[in-house]
Design a protein around this motif. Structure first.
Motif, PDB file in Angstrom:
ATOM      1  N   LEU A 118       0.948  -1.110  -0.188  1.00 24.77           N
ATOM      2  CA  LEU A 118      -0.295  -0.082  -0.072  1.00 24.77           C
ATOM      3  C   LEU A 118       1.053   1.140  -0.009  1.00 24.77           C
ATOM      4  O   LEU A 118       0.607   1.614  -0.835  1.00 24.77           O
ATOM      5  N   ASN A 119       1.827   1.289   0.886  1.00 25.84           N
ATOM      6  CA  ASN A 119       2.567   2.448   1.248  1.00 25.84           C
ATOM      7  C   ASN A 119       3.769   2.917  -0.589  1.00 25.84           C
ATOM      8  O   ASN A 119       3.746   3.985  -0.783  1.00 25.84           O
ATOM      9  N   HIS A 120       4.046   1.526  -1.111  1.00 27.94           N
ATOM     10  CA  HIS A 120       4.463   2.102  -2.345  1.00 27.94           C
ATOM     11  C   HIS A 120       3.523   2.605  -3.717  1.00 27.94           C
ATOM     12  O   HIS A 120       3.534   3.191  -3.755  1.00 27.94           O
ATOM     13  N   ASP A 121       2.311   1.605  -4.014  1.00 31.02           N
ATOM     14  CA  ASP A 121       1.535   1.173  -4.998  1.00 31.02           C
ATOM     15  C   ASP A 121       0.720   2.922  -5.094  1.00 31.02           C
ATOM     16  O   ASP A 121       0.230   3.746  -5.571  1.00 31.02           O
ATOM     17  N   SER A 122       0.054   3.187  -3.655  1.00 30.08           N
ATOM     18  CA  SER A 122      -0.852   4.903  -3.143  1.00 30.08           C
ATOM     19  C   SER A 122       0.170   5.123  -3.975  1.00 30.08           C
ATOM     20  O   SER A 122      -0.270   7.255  -4.526  1.00 30.08           O
ATOM     21  N   ALA A 123       1.618   5.724  -3.414  1.00 27.08           N
ATOM     22  CA  ALA A 123       2.180   6.121  -3.253  1.00 27.08           C
ATOM     23  C   ALA A 123       2.951   6.982  -5.028  1.00 27.08           C
ATOM     24  O   ALA A 123       2.630   8.257  -5.544  1.00 27.08           O
ATOM     25  N   HIS A 172      13.733  -0.548  -8.673  1.00 31.46           N
ATOM     26  CA  HIS A 172      13.762  -2.868  -8.771  1.00 31.46           C
ATOM     27  C   HIS A 172      12.595  -3.391 -10.297  1.00 31.46           C
ATOM     28  O   HIS A 172      11.708  -2.943 -10.302  1.00 31.46           O
ATOM     29  N   GLU A 173      13.386  -4.248 -11.027  1.00 28.48           N
ATOM     30  CA  GLU A 173      12.404  -5.145 -11.619  1.00 28.48           C
ATOM     31  C   GLU A 173      11.163  -5.140 -11.145  1.00 28.48           C
ATOM     32  O   GLU A 173      10.154  -5.334 -11.853  1.00 28.48           O
ATOM     33  N   LEU A 174      11.132  -5.456 -10.004  1.00 28.36           N
ATOM     34  CA  LEU A 174       9.814  -6.154  -9.327  1.00 28.36           C
ATOM     35  C   LEU A 174       8.656  -4.736  -9.260  1.00 28.36           C
ATOM     36  O   LEU A 174       7.670  -4.423  -9.251  1.00 28.36           O
ATOM     37  N   SER A 175      10.005  -3.788  -8.104  1.00 29.43           N
ATOM     38  CA  SER A 175       9.177  -1.912  -8.277  1.00 29.43           C
ATOM     39  C   SER A 175       8.644  -2.014  -9.056  1.00 29.43           C
ATOM     40  O   SER A 175       7.262  -0.985  -9.503  1.00 29.43           O
TER      41      SER A 175
END
Length: 442
Positions: free
Chosen positions: A140-145, A171-174
């Protein structure tokens, strides 16, 4: 419903070790104390929006559901935990049989949120809920940002095309998660093929400067690309001299040339010159795509330029200066036992400063004015006022451990457009400011 719309989950590895060690050691201690089975309610929320943001965007819910489904401990993981003396034997036995069997409610993906919004509510035993904390917050912290940055860029673009192209900057997964979040926030396409494969996001891409430099002349490079990809391709025109390249591009592809891309220089000035040149050459339908370290402010500065689409990389996948939303996952209520008849009791951290929280299992609704424009985020723990009953925000996502709310990614994208449109006009301002509506507790 096309299965590709829901993400290809076949072969997804376990998410059980995407966690902090103390989640497991808490379970060990709670099992020994006899409190691990107490019925509990955790909520994910943020105490404040990132500095300068006027609204947040919920993204990653679909990935959270995948993570919950795939949260299990296989033999190799259990052996690792045993060999490293992370937890004791009884805890390993508990983890070996772990499967989340509780309920999850949350804001639907694409919805906007504000400080205090109970974005996700996880209910079950203490042990099964606490194990999910780190992976839920990570997603949630990554995707919402990323989605919030994408939304701001979408507002700045004013309906012009947006291409996500940040795979090489993270990062490749990010990169895959970022492309998904950006699509929810308003981007139209991605350059990342893994994101296209996993989430059915439209993909685009043609050539880089290396392709032009490979050939003996720019004309040779353009001819090779057009012969391979067709006249509606996008030709990169700033490897050498832009004016000469545009002329060559039209000579090679004809006036049916799809687009030209500009990746350097004074984009405002160059775009105007290229548009004039294309029109004079008869390529009036050829579009102009600009790239080169864009963010929402740079996009807004090009509003008067004859630009048809923007390609954004670094600033998007890093949240345009705000790479996290500072969401937390807190125990807000618990019973004295696992008995469903045992009443839930509000609990909350009461530390000094800004880290205290409000206890109790919460509902949330958005109050609107007579024109349907949002005027407050209303959060409560008691009965929902009748006038807000039809405005509640949380929806059921998981029931008794089974996911009940999967949806196509386009549904989240459309929801965000509608949700953002329901905010006051000041939400669209890029200048720094406070949340566009207040949070009220009742």
């Amino acid at each position: 419903m096309n299965s590709a719309d829901l993400g290809r989950r076949v072969g997804v590895p376990s998410t059980a070790l995407f966690t902090d060690q103390y989640e497991l050691t808490m379970v060990q201690a709670a099992l020994k104390a006899g409190t691990a089975g107490r019925r509990s309610v955790f909520e994910a929320f943020t105490r404040r929006l990132p500095e300068g943001r006027r609204y947040g965007v919920v993204a990653g819910i679909g990935r959270v559901l995948d993570a919950v489904e795939n949260y299990h401990f296989d033999d190799a993981m259990l052996a690792f935990l045993r060999d490293q003396n992370v937890v004791d034997g009884p805890t390993l036995d508990y983890l070996a049989d772990y499967h989340f069997s509780g309920d999850i409610w949350g804001y639907p993906e694409g919805e906007v949120y504000f400080p205090g919004s109970p974005i996700l509510r996880v209910e079950g035993s203490f042990a099964e809920c606490v194990l999910l904390e780190t992976v839920i917050l990570s997603i949630l912290n990554h995707d919402s940002a990323i989605a919030a940055a994408a939304s701001r860029m979408s507002v700045a673009a004013g309906g012009r095309g947006l291409i996500e192209m940040g795979a090489r900057r993270t990062h490749e997964l990010s990169a895959v998660a970022s492309a998904r979040a950006a699509y929810i926030g308003g981007f139209d396409t991605t350059s990342d093929l893994a994101a296209g494969f996993r989430y059915n996001i439209p993909t685009v891409g043609t050539s880089a400067h290396a392709f032009t430099l490979l050939h003996d002349t720019e004309r040779d490079a353009f001819r090779a690309q057009v012969e391979s990809l067709g006249r509606d391709t996008t030709l990169l025109v700033d490897t050498y001299d832009v004016t000469a390249a545009v002329r060559t591009a039209v000579e090679v592809a004809g006036t049916e040339l799809g687009a030209v891309r500009i990746d350097s220089g004074d984009l405002l000035l160059v775009a105007h010159r290229v548009r004039q040149q294309l029109d004079e050459l008869g390529a009036t339908g050829t579009k102009i795509v600009v790239t080169s370290d864009l963010d929402e402010y740079a996009i807004a500065s090009l509003a008067a330029a004859p630009v048809d689409a923007y390609g954004v990389g670094t600033q998007l996948v890093t949240g345009s200066g705000q790479p996290t939303c500072s969401m937390v996952y807190k125990l807000v209520a618990r019973a004295a036992s696992a008995d469903p008849a045992d009443p839930l009791r509000p609990v909350a951290k009461k530390s000094l400063g800004a880290k205290s929280s409000l206890g109790g299992r919460k509902w949330a609704a958005r109050r609107t004015d007579e024109d349907g424009v949002a005027e407050a985020e209303v959060i409560g723990t008691g009965p929902v006022p009748p006038e807000l009953a039809g405005r509640q925000l949380l929806v059921e996502l998981v029931r008794a451990g089974e996911v009940v709310a999967r949806e196509p990614l386009d549904a989240a994208r459309e929801r965000h457009i509608a949700s953002r449109a329901g905010l006051p006009m000041s939400a669209m301002q890029l200048s720094r400011g406070e949340p566009v509506i207040p949070t009220e507790y009742v």
